[in-house]
Scaffold this motif. Structure first.
Motif, short mmCIF file in Angstrom:
data_model
loop_
_atom_site.label_atom_id
_atom_site.label_comp_id
_atom_site.label_asym_id
_atom_site.label_seq_id
_atom_site.Cartn_x
_atom_site.Cartn_y
_atom_site.Cartn_z
N ARG A 120 0.84 -1.19 0.00
CA ARG A 120 0.00 0.00 0.00
C ARG A 120 0.88 1.24 0.00
N LEU A 121 0.29 2.37 -0.37
CA LEU A 121 1.02 3.63 -0.31
C LEU A 121 1.22 4.04 1.14
N PRO A 122 2.25 4.82 1.41
CA PRO A 122 2.60 5.13 2.81
C PRO A 122 1.67 6.12 3.49
N VAL A 123 1.82 6.18 4.81
CA VAL A 123 1.15 7.18 5.64
C VAL A 123 2.20 8.20 6.06
N LEU A 124 1.83 9.48 6.01
CA LEU A 124 2.71 10.55 6.42
C LEU A 124 2.19 11.20 7.68
N GLU A 134 -2.29 12.86 10.46
CA GLU A 134 -1.96 11.64 9.72
C GLU A 134 -2.53 11.76 8.31
N PHE A 135 -1.66 11.70 7.32
CA PHE A 135 -2.08 11.84 5.93
C PHE A 135 -1.90 10.51 5.21
N ASP A 136 -3.01 9.91 4.79
CA ASP A 136 -2.98 8.65 4.06
C ASP A 136 -2.83 8.98 2.57
N THR A 137 -1.66 8.73 2.01
CA THR A 137 -1.42 9.10 0.61
C THR A 137 -2.20 8.22 -0.36
#
Length: 459
Positions: A120-124, A134-137
């Motif tokens: 999955r794409l990362p969390v920033l 928390e930014f879910d890309t």
């Protein structure tokens, strides 16, 4: 009989109400109530033993803070490794103007830590105006998780580690002659609660290992404590006489990575160069009095009794990855005669001013790696045409400095280019904001040229 039945009925009602209230009480790991429906999602990282300490690299792109030269403030943006130089706003809202004064949560934002996820794409985890989100890309969802803890202060965190749903962070800022009381804090991103380490001396965090937080005090004692800041232990005394003059503070730099502790000793000014006023004197040159070198030692965190070992001397800066030490050394060579150039400093509708630059090899354009398992030092690359660090003068706009990130395949860094200067540098000095080095091939390229760009250059 009727009285007995009434009492039994009332007791039954009380038990039912107690059960209802117990069901409504927020439990461990419970989320917010949205639309009357409780989010019962528990901590998704509770069983994840990975310690994340990534500042900008997110799989196939690099996130960074970009300054709008037109006065629009700063923005959290990213560039794709396959398309270097092309910048895109991290904010996924197509109707947002990404300007100061708007409701864009990414204006003024910076990345605290990148958390990778398998498949999955990362969390920033990003901070803006001291709020942490928390930014879910992958989905574009943004979730507020708390504020920068009190122990860190308004300046913000210098580094952060993510472990099992919690952000551990610290700042090395300290006003002389006083000392900060606490510099390490933790933010629980699930429960949205924070606390800070209540220490009577300044502390700089080294990392997380063995379910413990490792740090070094301004008395230069390496310590560890439990993840909740209890059970404090003094692990190793580096020496109270040591002082990091680089930022006029007492706490030495270091890391713990894969059970290996690296710390610096013998911080000192580099040697002067006879007859070279350009590098020795302050003013328009690049004064070495603000640069320091040190020697780097290592300890085995699981066998500290075995003692320290010297692994590198004359080091300018260092970073770790998978237990190995990546570092640069002082290797000065003056290029003034062949590499003097003029470039634009300020550029507007009615005015334009220029500055002159002189290039030199500061660290020799050479990167080394100490491999902890073999105990050997190898040269990753040599004299590649750019330094891995920046000695700032009064016109430099680079805010990142030196080795930013080390991954399995790449080293990301900001550095002053000293060779192959071409016409592309005519509108800026030769400080490249973010560069990418391929560890296997030794080839490097510029990802982001400069720290500030005209408005409209970002998609």
């Amino acid at each position: 009989m009727n009285h007995t039945r009434l009492v039994c009925f009332l007791l039954a009602v009380l038990f039912m109400l107690a059960a209802v209230f117990a069901a409504c009480e927020p439990g461990e790991g419970s989320g917010d109530v949205t639309g009357g429906v409780k989010d019962k999602t528990s901590n998704p990282y509770a069983d994840d033993d990975t310690v994340y300490n990534t500042e900008c690299f997110a799989g196939d792109c690099v996130y960074f803070n970009q300054i709008d030269a037109g006065g629009g403030g700063s923005h959290l943006v990213f560039t794709l490794l396959d398309y270097p130089g092309d910048m895109y706003h991290a904010c996924p809202d197509p109707t947002c103007d990404h300007r100061v004064g708007s409701d864009c949560p990414f204006v003024g934002g910076s990345v605290l830590c990148v958390v990778m996820r398998d498949g999955r794409l990362p969390v920033l985890y990003i901070t803006s105006s001291l709020e942490v989100s928390e930014f879910d890309t992958e989905t574009g969802a943004l979730r507020w998780v708390g504020n920068i803890p009190v122990g860190i202060g308004a300046r913000g965190a210098d580094d952060a580690w993510f472990y099992r749903g919690k952000l551990y962070m610290y700042t090395n800022f300290c006003k002389e002659p006083g000392r900060a009381r606490a510099r390490i804090a933790v933010l629980d991103t699930v429960k949205k609660r924070s606390e800070y380490f209540d220490s009577d001396v300044g502390t700089g965090m080294l990392g997380i290992w063995g379910d413990r937080v490792w740090y070094i005090t301004d008395r230069n004692v390496i310590c560890s404590c439990a993840l909740d800041f209890s059970d404090v232990r003094e692990e190793y005394d580096v020496g109270i006489e040591e002082k990091n003059y680089r930022v006029n503070r007492h706490t030495l730099g270091g890391f713990i990575d894969s059970g290996v502790i690296y710390f610096e000793r013998n911080c000192r000014e580099p040697e002067k160069f006879a007859g070279d006023a350009f590098i020795n004197e302050s003013g328009d040159g690049y004064d070495l009095m603000y640069e320091m070198v040190s020697d780097v030692y290592m300890l085995d965190a699981d066998d500290i009794g075995a003692g320290e070992r010297l692994v590198a001397e004359g080091v300018i800066q260092f970073k770790t990855h998978n237990g190995d030490l990546y570092y640069t050394k002082m290797d000065y060579d003056h290029y003034e005669e062949s590499e003097t150039y003029t470039y634009t400093v300020d550029k507007g509708e009615e005015f334009e001013s220029s500055g002159s630059g002189k290039t030199y090899r500061f660290d020799g354009g050479t990167l080394y790696r100490y491999e902890h398992e073999s105990g050997k030092t190898v040269t990753v690359c040599e004299d590649i045409g750019t330094n891995f660090s920046v000695v700032k003068n009064h016109i430099s706009t680079v805010s990142m400095d030196g080795i930013i990130e080390v991954t399995d395949d790449y080293v990301f860094f900001s550095g002053r280019q000293y060779r192959d200067l071409d016409d592309e540098l005519k509108d800026r000095d030769c400080c490249n904001y973010i560069c990418q080095l391929d560890i296997k091939t030794g080839q490097w390229r510029v990802l982001v040229e400069r720290a500030d760009v005209p408005w409209g250059s970002v998609s």
